[in-house]
Write a protein that holds these residues in place. Sequence first.
Motif, PDB file in Angstrom:
ATOM      1  N   GLY A 159      15.870 -17.442 -11.897  1.00 43.82           N
ATOM      2  CA  GLY A 159      15.262 -16.718 -12.999  1.00 43.82           C
ATOM      3  C   GLY A 159      13.789 -16.450 -12.848  1.00 43.82           C
ATOM      4  N   ALA A 160      13.297 -16.298 -11.627  1.00 39.87           N
ATOM      5  CA  ALA A 160      11.873 -15.999 -11.416  1.00 39.87           C
ATOM      6  C   ALA A 160      11.595 -14.535 -11.769  1.00 39.87           C
ATOM      7  CB  ALA A 160      11.481 -16.267  -9.971  1.00 39.87           C
ATOM      8  N   ALA A 161      10.513 -14.312 -12.516  1.00 43.59           N
ATOM      9  CA  ALA A 161      10.092 -12.944 -12.836  1.00 43.59           C
ATOM     10  C   ALA A 161       9.389 -12.342 -11.623  1.00 43.59           C
ATOM     11  CB  ALA A 161       9.168 -12.954 -14.047  1.00 43.59           C
ATOM     12  N   VAL A 162       9.720 -11.077 -11.308  1.00 43.58           N
ATOM     13  CA  VAL A 162       9.196 -10.433 -10.109  1.00 43.58           C
ATOM     14  C   VAL A 162       8.740  -9.013 -10.424  1.00 43.58           C
ATOM     15  CG1 VAL A 162      10.535 -11.790  -8.453  1.00 43.58           C
ATOM     16  CG2 VAL A 162      11.558  -9.753  -9.491  1.00 43.58           C
ATOM     17  N   THR A 163       7.951  -8.465  -9.500  1.00 47.15           N
ATOM     18  CA  THR A 163       7.455  -7.100  -9.615  1.00 47.15           C
ATOM     19  C   THR A 163       8.236  -6.203  -8.671  1.00 47.15           C
ATOM     20  OG1 THR A 163       5.220  -7.903 -10.099  1.00 47.15           O
ATOM     21  CG2 THR A 163       5.427  -5.615  -9.363  1.00 47.15           C
ATOM     22  N   PRO A 164       8.869  -5.131  -9.157  1.00 51.21           N
ATOM     23  CA  PRO A 164       9.576  -4.225  -8.245  1.00 51.21           C
ATOM     24  C   PRO A 164       8.589  -3.464  -7.365  1.00 51.21           C
ATOM     25  CG  PRO A 164       9.592  -3.340 -10.467  1.00 51.21           C
ATOM     26  CD  PRO A 164       8.997  -4.715 -10.564  1.00 51.21           C
ATOM     27  N   VAL A 165       8.981  -3.271  -6.115  1.00 56.19           N
ATOM     28  CA  VAL A 165       8.155  -2.546  -5.142  1.00 56.19           C
ATOM     29  C   VAL A 165       8.987  -1.367  -4.639  1.00 56.19           C
ATOM     30  CG1 VAL A 165       6.898  -2.685  -2.963  1.00 56.19           C
ATOM     31  CG2 VAL A 165       6.961  -4.669  -4.494  1.00 56.19           C
ATOM     32  N   GLY A 166       8.710  -0.193  -5.165  1.00 52.92           N
ATOM     33  CA  GLY A 166       9.511   0.971  -4.822  1.00 52.92           C
ATOM     34  C   GLY A 166      10.829   0.983  -5.575  1.00 52.92           C
ATOM     35  N   ALA A 167      11.520   2.108  -5.508  1.00 49.54           N
ATOM     36  CA  ALA A 167      12.822   2.248  -6.161  1.00 49.54           C
ATOM     37  C   ALA A 167      13.886   1.518  -5.353  1.00 49.54           C
ATOM     38  CB  ALA A 167      13.168   3.731  -6.280  1.00 49.54           C
ATOM     39  N   PRO A 168      15.035   1.215  -5.960  1.00 49.85           N
ATOM     40  CA  PRO A 168      16.125   0.607  -5.187  1.00 49.85           C
ATOM     41  C   PRO A 168      16.454   1.441  -3.949  1.00 49.85           C
ATOM     42  CG  PRO A 168      16.623   0.504  -7.518  1.00 49.85           C
ATOM     43  CD  PRO A 168      15.371   1.329  -7.398  1.00 49.85           C
ATOM     44  N   GLY A 169      16.602   0.765  -2.824  1.00 50.64           N
ATOM     45  CA  GLY A 169      16.889   1.421  -1.563  1.00 50.64           C
ATOM     46  C   GLY A 169      15.674   1.905  -0.804  1.00 50.64           C
ATOM     47  N   TRP A 170      14.504   1.922  -1.442  1.00 53.63           N
ATOM     48  CA  TRP A 170      13.302   2.481  -0.818  1.00 53.63           C
ATOM     49  C   TRP A 170      12.871   1.708   0.424  1.00 53.63           C
ATOM     50  CZ3 TRP A 170       8.424   0.065  -0.447  1.00 53.63           C
ATOM     51  CH2 TRP A 170       7.379   0.878  -0.005  1.00 53.63           C
ATOM     52  N   TYR A 171      13.019   0.410   0.421  1.00 52.41           N
ATOM     53  CA  TYR A 171      12.496  -0.422   1.507  1.00 52.41           C
ATOM     54  C   TYR A 171      13.011   0.040   2.869  1.00 52.41           C
ATOM     55  CZ  TYR A 171      12.008  -4.467   4.592  1.00 52.41           C
ATOM     56  OH  TYR A 171      11.726  -5.282   5.659  1.00 52.41           O
ATOM     57  N   LEU A 172      14.305   0.313   2.967  1.00 53.35           N
ATOM     58  CA  LEU A 172      14.883   0.713   4.249  1.00 53.35           C
ATOM     59  C   LEU A 172      14.719   2.203   4.524  1.00 53.35           C
ATOM     60  CD1 LEU A 172      18.214  -1.333   4.194  1.00 53.35           C
ATOM     61  CD2 LEU A 172      16.130  -1.865   5.454  1.00 53.35           C
ATOM     62  N   ASP A 221       0.828  -1.203   0.000  1.00 52.71           N
ATOM     63  CA  ASP A 221       0.000   0.000   0.000  1.00 52.71           C
ATOM     64  C   ASP A 221       0.860   1.250   0.000  1.00 52.71           C
ATOM     65  OD1 ASP A 221      -2.270  -1.525  -0.029  1.00 52.71           O
ATOM     66  OD2 ASP A 221      -2.875  -1.093   2.034  1.00 52.71           O
ATOM     67  N   GLU A 222       1.912   1.242   0.833  1.00 50.53           N
ATOM     68  CA  GLU A 222       2.792   2.410   0.921  1.00 50.53           C
ATOM     69  C   GLU A 222       3.477   2.687  -0.410  1.00 50.53           C
ATOM     70  OE1 GLU A 222       6.323   4.086   3.919  1.00 50.53           O
ATOM     71  OE2 GLU A 222       5.693   1.987   4.005  1.00 50.53           O
ATOM     72  N   ALA A 223       3.825   1.625  -1.125  1.00 51.33           N
ATOM     73  CA  ALA A 223       4.479   1.776  -2.417  1.00 51.33           C
ATOM     74  C   ALA A 223       3.503   2.084  -3.537  1.00 51.33           C
ATOM     75  CB  ALA A 223       5.261   0.501  -2.757  1.00 51.33           C
ATOM     76  N   GLY A 224       2.206   1.860  -3.287  1.00 49.12           N
ATOM     77  CA  GLY A 224       1.219   2.047  -4.342  1.00 49.12           C
ATOM     78  C   GLY A 224       1.306   0.999  -5.425  1.00 49.12           C
ATOM     79  N   VAL A 225       1.697  -0.212  -5.034  1.00 50.90           N
ATOM     80  CA  VAL A 225       1.878  -1.310  -5.992  1.00 50.90           C
ATOM     81  C   VAL A 225       0.783  -2.341  -5.774  1.00 50.90           C
ATOM     82  CG1 VAL A 225       3.377  -3.220  -6.690  1.00 50.90           C
ATOM     83  CG2 VAL A 225       4.363  -0.977  -6.168  1.00 50.90           C
ATOM     84  N   ALA A 226       0.121  -2.729  -6.839  1.00 48.92           N
ATOM     85  CA  ALA A 226      -0.889  -3.781  -6.793  1.00 48.92           C
ATOM     86  C   ALA A 226      -0.323  -5.045  -7.426  1.00 48.92           C
ATOM     87  CB  ALA A 226      -2.150  -3.348  -7.527  1.00 48.92           C
ATOM     88  N   ARG A 276      12.053   4.235   3.754  1.00 53.42           N
ATOM     89  CA  ARG A 276      10.680   4.699   3.958  1.00 53.42           C
ATOM     90  C   ARG A 276      10.351   4.754   5.454  1.00 53.42           C
ATOM     91  NH1 ARG A 276       7.523   0.078   4.963  1.00 53.42           N
ATOM     92  NH2 ARG A 276       8.968  -1.663   5.142  1.00 53.42           N
ATOM     93  N   ASP A 277       9.436   5.639   5.811  1.00 55.38           N
ATOM     94  CA  ASP A 277       9.002   5.733   7.204  1.00 55.38           C
ATOM     95  C   ASP A 277       8.314   4.457   7.674  1.00 55.38           C
ATOM     96  OD1 ASP A 277       9.981   8.315   7.345  1.00 55.38           O
ATOM     97  OD2 ASP A 277       8.051   9.235   6.862  1.00 55.38           O
ATOM     98  N   GLY A 278       7.637   3.775   6.748  1.00 55.90           N
ATOM     99  CA  GLY A 278       6.939   2.552   7.125  1.00 55.90           C
ATOM    100  C   GLY A 278       7.841   1.464   7.660  1.00 55.90           C
ATOM    101  N   PHE A 279       9.145   1.523   7.352  1.00 55.90           N
ATOM    102  CA  PHE A 279      10.069   0.543   7.925  1.00 55.90           C
ATOM    103  C   PHE A 279      10.072   0.655   9.448  1.00 55.90           C
ATOM    104  CE2 PHE A 279      14.300  -0.948   9.242  1.00 55.90           C
ATOM    105  CZ  PHE A 279      14.302  -2.214   8.647  1.00 55.90           C
ATOM    106  N   ALA A 280      10.033   1.897   9.945  1.00 53.36           N
ATOM    107  CA  ALA A 280       9.980   2.112  11.389  1.00 53.36           C
ATOM    108  C   ALA A 280       8.662   1.625  11.966  1.00 53.36           C
ATOM    109  CB  ALA A 280      10.174   3.594  11.701  1.00 53.36           C
ATOM    110  N   TRP A 281       7.558   1.919  11.282  1.00 55.54           N
ATOM    111  CA  TRP A 281       6.256   1.509  11.813  1.00 55.54           C
ATOM    112  C   TRP A 281       6.152  -0.017  11.867  1.00 55.54           C
ATOM    113  CZ3 TRP A 281       7.107   5.881  12.950  1.00 55.54           C
ATOM    114  CH2 TRP A 281       6.928   7.042  12.186  1.00 55.54           C
ATOM    115  N   GLY A 282       6.696  -0.718  10.873  1.00 54.95           N
ATOM    116  CA  GLY A 282       6.688  -2.175  10.903  1.00 54.95           C
ATOM    117  C   GLY A 282       7.494  -2.723  12.065  1.00 54.95           C
TER     118      GLY A 282
END
Length: 362
Positions: free
Chosen positions: A198-211, A96-101, A213-219
């Motif tokens: 070789g699994a195809a994946v969906t990126p969630v946020g830009a590189p480095g975003w995971y750590l 949700d924070e990333a806006g990715v479905a 973002r403010d939501g990392f603290a809330w988690g």
Amino acid sequence: MDPWVSLDPPMPAGARARAGEPGGARELVTGALADGTKRGDVGGHLELAAALGAVVPRPASGSTATLWESLATLGAHDLQLARAVEPHLDALAILDEAGVAVAAGPGATWGVFAAEGPGVRLVARPDGERWLLEGTKPWCSLASHLSHALVTAWVDDRTRGLFALDLRDPAVRTGEHAERWVPRGLPDVVSTPIEVEGAAVTPVGAPGWYLERDGFAWGGIGVAAVWYGGAVGLARRLAQPVGRELDQVAHLHLGAVDQHLTASRAVLAEAAAVVDSGGVTGSAAAALATRVRSVVVASAEGVLAACEHALGPGPQVGDASYAAALADLRLYLRQHHAERDLAALGRQAEHEGPWWTTRSAT
């Protein structure tokens, strides 16, 4: 006794606590516990996680206290149950924070795999408009039971990105080396490596975003809410010991437990209000999470000690559920980085501790 673990302060007779639990989170949690949950029923725990994902509020949504109360209530009942539910809710909040479905389908269950280990690496490489994963990811809890996961993978030598991975993809192998899993606490929450080819994946946020973002603290504070719940579960056993009356020494230990749990409840309640206010971001959000987690860990360890001193060895060898609750909480608390996190908090407090009123010019 109502199993709900509230973050509200004790109310005088006739006073009204916070009204309404958004989306029926309280009703679903307490109803599931009333219906009975079986320890070690990982499938059943994940079914509850999927159901809760549709009703439990996201952090910073205005109802963060309800989210953390839900996690604490599950932790007070069974830390293995809470340990299965918390990452699923965290993954949904991250998406949700990333806006990715992600088209995961009904009943999808999620984990968050961000740990690193020596000698192995998961790498992401672009392939046209998509990304592919290659390598090994260690410490993937419940990987063989989940349908999906958010995983971190290296996009270059310095930076990791976050990606949504379908664990049912034939290019993903899970459950290897399970025979090495020999814990006495959380024994059914098995962590194993996953191997990806070789699994195809969906990126969630830009590189480095995971750590970043403010939501990392809330988690991270959400995990502390589970720790708090585990300590509450032990305290309830101490307050109502089977086959014995509380004497003066037991009351002393129970008083210490009340002191510890009051500190944890207060910092979690305050943090929930701060998160919902949107007033703390960046390094201040990270410091808030470290502060709350450190208080809750110290309190939970105090509860562990008080219960063991007050109740002695008898229930540890004669009450399987009590012995399991002790072992579960001890292991779960080791997710905290102990003195390293306190040192990080001290570095932050040196410059902007919340207890400063004035600063010397020197």
